[in-house]
Write an enzyme that holds these catalytic residues in place. Structure first.
Site, PDB file in Angstrom:
ATOM      1  N   CYS A  98      26.874 -26.561  66.922  1.00 47.39           N
ATOM      2  CA  CYS A  98      25.717 -26.123  67.708  1.00 47.39           C
ATOM      3  C   CYS A  98      25.926 -26.454  69.182  1.00 47.39           C
ATOM      4  O   CYS A  98      26.671 -25.763  69.850  1.00 47.39           O
ATOM      5  CB  CYS A  98      24.437 -26.733  67.136  1.00 47.39           C
ATOM      6  SG  CYS A  98      22.980 -25.797  67.622  1.00 47.39           S
TER       7      CYS A  98
ATOM      8  N   GLU B  35      27.084 -28.752  58.721  1.00 50.26           N
ATOM      9  CA  GLU B  35      26.931 -30.054  58.049  1.00 50.26           C
ATOM     10  C   GLU B  35      25.728 -30.093  57.117  1.00 50.26           C
ATOM     11  O   GLU B  35      25.648 -30.946  56.237  1.00 50.26           O
ATOM     12  CB  GLU B  35      26.857 -31.187  59.078  1.00 50.26           C
ATOM     13  CG  GLU B  35      25.580 -31.293  59.894  1.00 50.26           C
ATOM     14  CD  GLU B  35      25.557 -30.438  61.161  1.00 50.26           C
ATOM     15  OE1 GLU B  35      26.348 -29.481  61.260  1.00 50.26           O
ATOM     16  OE2 GLU B  35      24.718 -30.728  62.055  1.00 50.26           O
TER      17      GLU B  35
ATOM     18  N   HIS C   6      24.600 -25.177  62.021  1.00 54.65           N
ATOM     19  CA  HIS C   6      24.933 -26.539  61.585  1.00 54.65           C
ATOM     20  C   HIS C   6      25.556 -26.529  60.186  1.00 54.65           C
ATOM     21  O   HIS C   6      24.847 -26.678  59.201  1.00 54.65           O
ATOM     22  CB  HIS C   6      23.668 -27.406  61.561  1.00 54.65           C
ATOM     23  CG  HIS C   6      23.125 -27.697  62.922  1.00 54.65           C
ATOM     24  ND1 HIS C   6      23.565 -28.766  63.670  1.00 54.65           N
ATOM     25  CD2 HIS C   6      22.192 -27.059  63.666  1.00 54.65           C
ATOM     26  CE1 HIS C   6      22.923 -28.770  64.826  1.00 54.65           C
ATOM     27  NE2 HIS C   6      22.085 -27.749  64.859  1.00 54.65           N
TER      28      HIS C   6
HETATM   29  N1  GLN Z   1      20.179 -27.874  72.779  1.00 57.31           N
HETATM   30  C1  GLN Z   1      20.904 -26.774  72.258  1.00 57.31           C
HETATM   31  C2  GLN Z   1      20.038 -25.564  71.998  1.00 57.31           C
HETATM   32  O1  GLN Z   1      18.857 -25.672  71.823  1.00 57.31           O
HETATM   33  C3  GLN Z   1      21.659 -27.152  70.990  1.00 57.31           C
HETATM   34  C4  GLN Z   1      20.751 -27.569  69.876  1.00 57.31           C
HETATM   35  C5  GLN Z   1      21.481 -28.259  68.754  1.00 57.31           C
HETATM   36  O2  GLN Z   1      22.604 -28.697  68.900  1.00 57.31           O
HETATM   37  N2  GLN Z   1      20.846 -28.356  67.634  1.00 57.31           N
HETATM   38  O3  GLN Z   1      20.532 -24.472  71.930  1.00 57.31           O
END
Ligand code: GLN
Length: 541
Positions: A380, A508, A506
Site C-alpha cells: 500500500c 498480508e 494489503h
Molecule cells: N496513506 C496512504 C493512502 O491513503 C496509504 C494507506 C495505507 O498504506 N494503508 O493512500
C-alpha cells in the site's frame, strides 16, 4: 440455531484471549465442525479504523470492507475462513444504531434503556451472524475483562442468550491468568477465583476455565481452581505461554479441550490436527534463517504490523526458513545512511502507513533496495513509496511525491481520485475491502499468483496517478496488476530487479499459515536467494 461458545477474560487483558479463541475455532474446524467467530468489543468507537495503532494495534480489514479489531486477523488465520463485517461488533455500533432508531421515532415514545434496547441489539447481531454463516458453532469473544464497566451490556446479552437457548447449546469459557509470586515460588489462584465470582454475580457460571501462565501449572493448582470455581476438574485447562501461537490449538487439544467441548455441546467429530501439526513442525524446524527489514512508523509496537509479521512467518514455512525481522524506524533513515542501517538485511518491506512522518526515510529504504538488488515488497503506502522513489531517482522527476505528503508537488505521481477529494469525514471513507485485480501475464505478480484475476483487500485513499504511467513505464516500471477496466494501478514492479514489487492493496490480510500469500511466499523465496548487499545495475526499459 448453532451452538454458542462465549469466551470472556478475567484478571488481566493481553494474555492471548484472541489466540485462545482462534485456537478453539481451529480445534473444532479440524474435527470437521463448521465454525464462525465474532468479536464483541466494548469500546465506544464505531470501529477501530479511526484509532491510532498505539491504541489498538493493526486495523484488520475484512473482504467486505469492515475495519476491525486485529483479533479478526487471528481468527481468519486460524480457522482459514473469511469473516465479514458482522463478525466485529463494538459498543459504538450498538449505541449508534439504537440512537439512530430513537431519532427516527422507531420506539414510539418509549424510554430507551441499556436493557432491553442495547441488549436486544447485541443479541440480534449475535443471532444475525449465526444465521448468516450457517455455522454449527459460533464462538463469541468479549473484549476486555469481566468487571469492566463498558463490557456489562455484552455480558448481560450473553446471559440472556444462555437463558433463551436450550441448556446444552451454550458453553462459557473463561480465560484467566495465574500470577507467579517469585518470593514464594508459586502460582496464585486468588485473582481467578475473584474473576469467576464477578462473572457469576452477572449470572454466568463458567463451564471451562483456561488458565494462562508463564510457568507450568501443578495439578493441585488446577484442582484448587476447579473446587473454588465450581468447574469440572477436566475443564480446568492450563495454557502456558507457547513457543509459537500456532502451537496453541495442538496443546489445548492434547489437554482435552476439544473432547470436553464437543461432549458438552453434543457434537461429533474426531481429532485431526495432523496437517496443522505438520505446519507447526516446519515452522519450528527451519533449515536456515534470513533477515528482513520492516521499515515503518510504529515499529516499537509490533502489533501495528501483526498481519505483516504473520505473513512473513507463513512465507518462511513455505520456504523452510525462519524470517527474522529487523524493525526499523523510518525516521532513522533520514539521518543515517541506508547502507549502515540496512546493512546485512536480505529483504526490505515497507508496510502500509499514513502521513508524512518517516516518508523520506522509507524512500531511502526503497532506493537502497533498488540499487543493491535487494528484494523489496511495498504494501500500500510501500508501493506509493516505490513509485515515488523511481520517479525521482530514475525518471529525473525532481520533487515527485504523493499529494498526501506534498500537495504542491510538481510531479504528483500518487494522487487522490476525484471521488476522494471532497471527503472530510475520517471513519469508513477510504477505498476499503476486496477489489478484483487483473494480472499481467508473464510479470512477477502474474507468475507468483499463477492466475489471471485475484481479489485483494484495500484500505487507502491515494492511488497511482495515470498521468505519469507512460513515462514511468518507459523507464522500467512495470504495471503488473490493474483493476479489470485498467483504470487503477494495483501492482507495480521494477523490471530487471530480482524482486521489487509494490501493491496498492494489503496482501498480508489474506495470508494463512497453511496457505501463505503468493507474493509473500515469492518475496521470501527471492530473499533466500539474495546475495547480501550486492550492487546491481537496473536496466531501464
Ligand atoms: N496513506 C496512504 C493512502 O491513503 C496509504 C494507506 C495505507 O498504506 N494503508 O493512500
Amino acid at each position: 440455531m448453532p451452538k454458542f461458545i462465549f469466551v470472556t477474560g478475567g484478571v488481566v487483558s493481553s494474555v492471548g484471549k484472541g489466540i485462545t479463541t482462534a485456537s478453539l475455532g481451529r480445534i473444532l474446524k479440524s474435527r470437521g465442525i463448521s465454525v464462525s467467530i465474532q468479536k464483541l468489543d466494548p469500546y465506544l468507537n464505531v470501529d477501530p479504523g479511526t484509532m491510532s495503532p498505539y491504541q489498538h494495534g493493526e486495523v484488520f480489514v475484512t473482504s467486505d470492507g469492515a475495519e476491525t479489531d486485529l483479533d479478526l486477523g487471528h481468527y481468519e488465520r486460524f480457522i482459514d475462513e473469511d469473516l465479514s463485517a458482522a463478525s466485529s461488533v463494538t459498543s459504538g455500533q450498538v449505541y449508534l444504531s439504537v440512537l439512530e432508531r430513537e431519532r427516527r421515532g422507531d420506539y414510539l415514545g418509549g424510554t430507551i434503556q441499556q436493557v432491553p434496547h442495547l441488549t436486544n441489539e447485541i443479541k440480534a447481531r449475535i443471532y444475525g451472524v449465526a444465521s448468516e454463516t450457517q455455522c454449527e458453532v459460533l464462538i463469541c469473544e468479549v473484549g476486555g475483562t469481566v468487571g469492566d464497566i463498558e463490557g456489562e451490556t455484552f455480558i448481560e446479552a450473553i446471559r440472556q442468550i444462555r437463558h433463551e437457548q436450550p441448556r446444552d447449546t451454550c458453553l462459557s469459557v473463561h480465560v484467566t491468568f495465574l500470577p507467579w509470586v517469585g518470593a514464594t515460588g508459586e502460582l496464585k489462584t486468588k485473582p481467578t477465583q475473584h474473576s469467576v465470582r464477578e462473572l457469576r454475580s452477572k449470572g454466568i457460571q463458567p463451564d471451562v476455565i483456561l488458565t494462562r501462565s508463564d510457568h507450568p501449572v501443578p495439578r493441585e493448582i488446577l484442582e484448587k481452581v476447579a473446587l473454588f470455581c465450581d468447574v469440572e476438574p477436566r475443564a480446568v485447562i492450563p495454557m502456558e505461554t507457547a513457543q509459537t501461537i500456532y502451537e496453541v490449538p495442538i496443546i489445548l487439544e492434547e489437554r482435552g479441550l476439544g473432547d470436553y467441548v464437543i461432549d458438552r455441546l453434543g457434537l461429533h467429530g474426531t481429532r485431526d490436527l495432523d496437517e496443522w501439526r505438520d505446519m507447526v513442525h516446519r515452522l519450528k524446524h527451519p533449515s536456515g534463517v534470513v533477515e528482513v527489514a520492516v521499515v515503518g512508523k510504529y515499529v516499537e509496537l509490533h502489533d501495528a504490523y501483526m498481519s505483516v509479521k504473520e505473513s512473513l512467518a507463513h512465507a518462511g514455512i513455505a520456504n523452510a526458513v525462519e524470517v527474522d525481522i529487523r524493525w526499523i524506524h523510518a525516521e532513522m533513515l533520514e539521518s543515517r545512511p541506508a547502507a549502515d542501517v540496512l546493512h546485512g538485511v536480505q529483504g526490505v518491506i515497507v508496510p502500509g502507513g499514513f502521513g508524512e512522518r518517516g516518508w523520506e526515510g522509507k524512500l531511502k529504504a526503497a532506493e537502497w533496495a533498488r540499487t543493491n538488488g535487494i528484494p523489496y515488497l511495498g504494501l500500500c503506502l510501500g508501493m506509493q513509496v516505490m513509485v515515488t522513489e523511481f520517479a525521482r531517482n530514475v525518471c529525473g522527476m525532481d520533487g515527485a511525491n504523493s499529494t498526501e505528503i506534498d500537495p504542491e508537488s510538481p510531479f504528483p505521481v500518487i494522487s487522490l481520485l476525484e471521488e476522494q477529494t471532497g471527503i472530510v469525514a475520517k471513519g469508513g471513507t477510504m477505498r476499503l475491502g476486496g477489489y478484483p485485480c487483473r494480472l499481467t501475464p508473464g510479470s512477477l505478480a502474474g507468475e507468483s499468483y499463477a492466475t489471471d484475476i485475484v481479489t485483494e483487500r484495500h484500505r487507502h485513499r491515494w492511488e497511482f496517478n495515470n498521468l505519469y504511467r507512460e513515462r514511468l513505464e518507459a523507464a522500467g516500471l512495470r504495471v503488473s496488476g490493474t483493476s479489470p477496466d485498467g483504470s487503477l494501478v494495483e501492482i507495480s514492479e521494477i523490471a530487471g530487479h530480482p524482486f521489487m514489487l509494490g501493491t496498492q492493496f494489503h496482501p498480508e490480510l489474506r495470508s494463512r499459515p497453511n496457505r501463505p500469500h503468493p507474493l509473500f511466499r515469492e518475496f521470501v523465496r527471492a530473499v533466500v536467494g539474495a546475495r547480501r548487499g550486492a550492487p546491481l545495475e537496473v536496466a531501464a526499459g
